[in-house]
Design an enzyme around this catalytic site. Structure first.
Site, short mmCIF file in Angstrom:
data_model
loop_
_atom_site.label_atom_id
_atom_site.label_comp_id
_atom_site.label_asym_id
_atom_site.label_seq_id
_atom_site.Cartn_x
_atom_site.Cartn_y
_atom_site.Cartn_z
N HIS A 61 -38.83 10.91 -3.23
CA HIS A 61 -38.73 10.47 -4.62
C HIS A 61 -40.09 10.26 -5.27
O HIS A 61 -41.04 9.85 -4.61
CB HIS A 61 -37.98 9.13 -4.70
CG HIS A 61 -36.62 9.18 -4.08
ND1 HIS A 61 -36.09 8.10 -3.41
CD2 HIS A 61 -35.69 10.16 -4.01
CE1 HIS A 61 -34.88 8.42 -2.96
NE2 HIS A 61 -34.62 9.66 -3.30
N LYS A 70 -47.24 3.09 -3.94
CA LYS A 70 -46.46 2.23 -3.06
C LYS A 70 -47.25 1.90 -1.80
O LYS A 70 -47.83 2.78 -1.17
CB LYS A 70 -45.15 2.93 -2.65
CG LYS A 70 -44.23 3.24 -3.81
CD LYS A 70 -43.02 4.04 -3.37
CE LYS A 70 -42.13 4.37 -4.56
NZ LYS A 70 -41.01 5.22 -4.15
N TYR A 130 -41.87 -2.76 0.46
CA TYR A 130 -42.99 -2.10 -0.20
C TYR A 130 -43.32 -2.73 -1.54
O TYR A 130 -42.47 -3.27 -2.22
CB TYR A 130 -42.76 -0.60 -0.34
CG TYR A 130 -41.48 -0.17 -1.01
CD1 TYR A 130 -41.49 0.36 -2.30
CD2 TYR A 130 -40.27 -0.25 -0.34
CE1 TYR A 130 -40.32 0.80 -2.90
CE2 TYR A 130 -39.10 0.18 -0.94
CZ TYR A 130 -39.13 0.71 -2.22
OH TYR A 130 -37.96 1.12 -2.82
N ASP A 169 -30.18 12.89 -3.34
CA ASP A 169 -31.04 13.58 -2.40
C ASP A 169 -30.43 14.88 -1.88
O ASP A 169 -31.15 15.79 -1.48
CB ASP A 169 -31.42 12.66 -1.24
CG ASP A 169 -32.31 11.51 -1.70
OD1 ASP A 169 -32.92 11.62 -2.79
OD2 ASP A 169 -32.40 10.49 -0.99
#
Length: 182
Positions: A61, A70, A130, A169
């Site tokens: 992504h 991230k 994260y 996905d």
């Protein structure tokens, strides 16, 4: 904390100093001043925590607007974590870095803005946390095809069994058709 450059210099592995004995351990997972001087200057605005079962693959992504850097780590279990360079102007465009992150090795991975990101759960389950440099905006999200042959990602699929994917996905775009950062 050790900051280790990867084959794509903007993607960095962070290896904490862990102090432990028979009672447990202590480690510092983030220090802004050190991160800014050793990795890059960023302001984190959102923290996320997910839990996934074995065989789940989340990603790859990225957001075209409100791009997110991230800083990722695993606090339970083990994942294979991947960052793909989606910056068309970059000499490493379309290349990736893959790293095993686990509660045991305590490594973190810095995935800069302009990269697609995903992970595959190798253990029975995994908890993934994260920090993000911008907010999640699903209307700007793109899902890159996890098994695009042009990417050449060697996912450590157990027994060759296909991963469990979300609907978005399953319909990820190929690198050749994916929007990029210019």
């Amino acid at each position: 904390m050790k900051y280790i450059k990867t084959s794509i210099p903007d993607v960095v592995i962070l290896e904490p100093n862990v102090f432990g004995d028979e009672r447990g351990f202590f480690m510092e997972t983030f220090r802004l001043v050190e991160f800014n001087s050793e990795c890059c200057e960023r302001n984190f605005v959102q923290d996320n925590h997910s839990k996934s079962a074995h065989g789940i693959l989340r990603g790859l992504h990225y957001q075209l607007e409100n791009t997110q850097g991230k800083l990722v780590r695993v606090i339970a279990g083990e994942v294979y974590d991947v960052a793909v360079d989606m910056r068309k102007y970059s000499p490493t465009f379309g290349q990736h870095v893959g790293v095993v992150l686990s509660a045991e090795n305590k490594k973190q991975l810095w995935v800069p803005e302009g990269f697609a990101h995903g992970f595959y759960v190798m253990s029975d389950s995994a908890e993934f946390v994260y920090k993000c440099t911008d907010y999640y905006t699903p209307e700007h999200e793109v899902s890159l095809c996890w098994n695009d042959p042009k990417l050449g990602i060697d996912w450590p699929l157990k027994g060759g069994v296909q991963p469990s994917l979300s609907e978005k996905d399953k319909t990820g775009v190929l690198l050749s058709d994916a929007p990029t950062f210019s």
